[in-house]
Scaffold this motif. Structure first.
Motif, PDB file in Angstrom:
ATOM      1  N   SER A 226       0.827  -1.197   0.000  1.00  0.00           N
ATOM      2  CA  SER A 226       0.000   0.000   0.000  1.00  0.00           C
ATOM      3  C   SER A 226       0.863   1.250   0.000  1.00  0.00           C
ATOM      4  N   ILE A 227       1.988   1.220   0.716  1.00  0.00           N
ATOM      5  CA  ILE A 227       2.898   2.357   0.713  1.00  0.00           C
ATOM      6  C   ILE A 227       3.477   2.556  -0.674  1.00  0.00           C
ATOM      7  N   TYR A 228       3.870   1.453  -1.300  1.00  0.00           N
ATOM      8  CA  TYR A 228       4.468   1.540  -2.640  1.00  0.00           C
ATOM      9  C   TYR A 228       3.471   2.069  -3.655  1.00  0.00           C
ATOM     10  N   LEU A 229       2.264   1.525  -3.618  1.00  0.00           N
ATOM     11  CA  LEU A 229       1.278   1.908  -4.616  1.00  0.00           C
ATOM     12  C   LEU A 229       0.857   3.366  -4.464  1.00  0.00           C
ATOM     13  N   SER A 230       0.823   3.864  -3.219  1.00  0.00           N
ATOM     14  CA  SER A 230       0.389   5.236  -3.016  1.00  0.00           C
ATOM     15  C   SER A 230       1.375   6.231  -3.593  1.00  0.00           C
ATOM     16  N   SER A 231       2.610   5.805  -3.823  1.00  0.00           N
ATOM     17  CA  SER A 231       3.628   6.699  -4.339  1.00  0.00           C
ATOM     18  C   SER A 231       3.693   6.685  -5.866  1.00  0.00           C
ATOM     19  N   CYS A 232       2.889   5.861  -6.508  1.00  0.00           N
ATOM     20  CA  CYS A 232       2.942   5.703  -7.959  1.00  0.00           C
ATOM     21  C   CYS A 232       1.713   6.307  -8.613  1.00  0.00           C
ATOM     22  N   SER A 233       1.860   6.738  -9.830  1.00  0.00           N
ATOM     23  CA  SER A 233       0.700   7.172 -10.596  1.00  0.00           C
ATOM     24  C   SER A 233      -0.090   5.946 -11.012  1.00  0.00           C
ATOM     25  N   GLN A 234      -1.321   6.146 -11.445  1.00  0.00           N
ATOM     26  CA  GLN A 234      -2.175   5.026 -11.848  1.00  0.00           C
ATOM     27  C   GLN A 234      -1.514   4.202 -12.942  1.00  0.00           C
ATOM     28  N   ALA A 235      -0.866   4.868 -13.904  1.00  0.00           N
ATOM     29  CA  ALA A 235      -0.249   4.159 -15.029  1.00  0.00           C
ATOM     30  C   ALA A 235       0.954   3.339 -14.595  1.00  0.00           C
ATOM     31  N   GLU A 236       1.594   3.723 -13.484  1.00  0.00           N
ATOM     32  CA  GLU A 236       2.818   3.055 -13.048  1.00  0.00           C
ATOM     33  C   GLU A 236       2.556   1.993 -11.997  1.00  0.00           C
ATOM     34  N   ARG A 237       1.332   1.879 -11.541  1.00  0.00           N
ATOM     35  CA  ARG A 237       1.052   0.999 -10.405  1.00  0.00           C
ATOM     36  C   ARG A 237       1.395  -0.449 -10.703  1.00  0.00           C
ATOM     37  N   LYS A 238       2.057  -1.077  -9.750  1.00  0.00           N
ATOM     38  CA  LYS A 238       2.352  -2.495  -9.818  1.00  0.00           C
ATOM     39  C   LYS A 238       2.123  -3.109  -8.448  1.00  0.00           C
ATOM     40  N   LEU A 239       1.760  -4.370  -8.441  1.00  0.00           N
ATOM     41  CA  LEU A 239       1.552  -5.060  -7.176  1.00  0.00           C
ATOM     42  C   LEU A 239       2.895  -5.438  -6.571  1.00  0.00           C
ATOM     43  N   PRO A 240       2.966  -5.524  -5.231  1.00  0.00           N
ATOM     44  CA  PRO A 240       4.219  -5.938  -4.594  1.00  0.00           C
ATOM     45  C   PRO A 240       4.532  -7.391  -4.909  1.00  0.00           C
ATOM     46  N   ILE A 241       5.777  -7.754  -4.752  1.00  0.00           N
ATOM     47  CA  ILE A 241       6.225  -9.140  -4.924  1.00  0.00           C
ATOM     48  C   ILE A 241       6.566  -9.690  -3.554  1.00  0.00           C
ATOM     49  N   PHE A 242       5.924 -10.775  -3.155  1.00  0.00           N
ATOM     50  CA  PHE A 242       6.194 -11.377  -1.863  1.00  0.00           C
ATOM     51  C   PHE A 242       7.589 -12.007  -1.876  1.00  0.00           C
ATOM     52  N   LYS A 243       8.346 -11.723  -0.820  1.00  0.00           N
ATOM     53  CA  LYS A 243       9.723 -12.206  -0.764  1.00  0.00           C
ATOM     54  C   LYS A 243      10.029 -12.891   0.557  1.00  0.00           C
ATOM     55  N   ILE A 244      11.133 -13.619   0.559  1.00  0.00           N
ATOM     56  CA  ILE A 244      11.682 -14.188   1.780  1.00  0.00           C
ATOM     57  C   ILE A 244      12.794 -13.259   2.227  1.00  0.00           C
TER      58      ILE A 244
ATOM     59  N   GLY B  99      19.952 -13.126  13.863  1.00  0.00           N
ATOM     60  CA  GLY B  99      18.539 -12.876  13.667  1.00  0.00           C
ATOM     61  C   GLY B  99      18.219 -11.492  13.141  1.00  0.00           C
ATOM     62  N   GLN B 100      19.242 -10.763  12.721  1.00  0.00           N
ATOM     63  CA  GLN B 100      19.035  -9.430  12.176  1.00  0.00           C
ATOM     64  C   GLN B 100      18.767  -9.503  10.677  1.00  0.00           C
ATOM     65  N   GLU B 101      17.754  -8.773  10.236  1.00  0.00           N
ATOM     66  CA  GLU B 101      17.420  -8.796   8.815  1.00  0.00           C
ATOM     67  C   GLU B 101      18.498  -8.085   8.005  1.00  0.00           C
ATOM     68  N   ILE B 102      18.879  -8.685   6.894  1.00  0.00           N
ATOM     69  CA  ILE B 102      19.876  -8.079   6.016  1.00  0.00           C
ATOM     70  C   ILE B 102      19.227  -7.737   4.684  1.00  0.00           C
ATOM     71  N   GLN B 103      19.985  -7.135   3.820  1.00  0.00           N
ATOM     72  CA  GLN B 103      19.410  -6.500   2.639  1.00  0.00           C
ATOM     73  C   GLN B 103      18.897  -7.464   1.578  1.00  0.00           C
ATOM     74  N   ASP B 104      19.605  -8.572   1.331  1.00  0.00           N
ATOM     75  CA  ASP B 104      19.185  -9.420   0.210  1.00  0.00           C
ATOM     76  C   ASP B 104      17.933 -10.204   0.561  1.00  0.00           C
ATOM     77  N   SER B 105      17.189 -10.554  -0.438  1.00  0.00           N
ATOM     78  CA  SER B 105      15.969 -11.331  -0.234  1.00  0.00           C
ATOM     79  C   SER B 105      15.699 -12.154  -1.475  1.00  0.00           C
ATOM     80  N   ILE B 106      14.807 -13.136  -1.332  1.00  0.00           N
ATOM     81  CA  ILE B 106      14.490 -14.054  -2.421  1.00  0.00           C
ATOM     82  C   ILE B 106      13.014 -13.946  -2.750  1.00  0.00           C
ATOM     83  N   GLU B 107      12.699 -13.822  -4.028  1.00  0.00           N
ATOM     84  CA  GLU B 107      11.306 -13.793  -4.433  1.00  0.00           C
ATOM     85  C   GLU B 107      10.639 -15.123  -4.100  1.00  0.00           C
TER      86      GLU B 107
END
Length: 212
Positions: free
Chosen positions: A16-34, A41-49
């Motif tokens: 919802s945060i991502y979509l609110s920052s985009c114009s209607q033409a640019e809107r895309k759904l988020p991609i769920f990641k791991i 136990g600290q989260e790091i930058q890389d992730s897997i779709e």
């Protein structure tokens, strides 16, 4: 290094945060990641779709279908059982709205997994589909072994459990999960909530535009 799954609630907020920052033409759904964690136990930058693995299930026509059936398609998946006395009737009727909206569209499909591996044989699924009003192969109803079906629900991040203490003997969540042609989870919606179902319909249009 450990990895954890980002839950549906967290992804909905991120989306919802991502979509609110985009114009209607640019809107895309988020991609769920791991999300990845280090040894502390600290989260790091890389992730897997998050991708759905290949599968092979028996459908309502007593035919085995695999991931190949959904190749180059967007599809909506869920988990149910035919004699469910609680959320399933509402969830399936709401999913029927999406089926009816996109009926005949070769880019959209639907996949319902039965969690009652004992009773829901193909002829039972066929009768259920007919009574629901499904009259083409765009919506598949499938069964399989307990290990395969319940293992697949984990891949979709949908809760399923055999539980003799709940009505019908099976417990599960009512998420409708959207998968894109690249096998990635792109959204999850409460199939019992009319507002969520309307959001599903709107988001499917957004995803169709992404893959047009």
């Amino acid at each position: 290094m450990m990895r954890k799954f980002l839950g549906f609630a967290g992804l909905a907020l991120i989306g919802s945060i991502y979509l609110s920052s985009c114009s209607q033409a640019e809107r895309k759904l988020p991609i769920f990641k791991i999300a990845a964690e280090d040894a502390n136990g600290q989260e790091i930058q890389d992730s897997i779709e998050r991708k759905i693995p290949d599968f092979n299930f028996l459908n309502q026509d007593s035919t085995y279908i695999s991931q190949d059936f959904f190749k180059n398609k967007i599809y909506v998946a869920n988990f149910f059982f035919t004699h469910c006395p609680s959320i399933c009737p509402t969830m399936q009727r709401n999913l029927l709205k999406a089926y009816e909206k996109y009926k005949g569209n070769p880019k959209i499909a639907f996949l319902s997994h039965s969690i009652d591996f004992k009773y829901d044989q193909p002829y039972v699924l066929k009768d259920y589909a007919n009574k629901l009003g499904v009259d083409n192969d765009q919506w598949q109803f499938v069964t399989g072994s307990k290990a395969d079906i319940y293992g697949m629900s984990d891949n979709y991040l949908v809760y399923t459990k055999v539980d003799a203490n709940v009505p019908g003997g099976y417990d599960h969540s009512g998420y409708l999960v959207v998968i894109d042609p690249d096998k990635r989870i792109r959204g999850a919606y409460d199939g019992t909530d009319p507002d969520q179902v309307q959001k599903l319909l709107a988001d499917l249009d957004i995803l169709l535009n992404e893959y047009k």
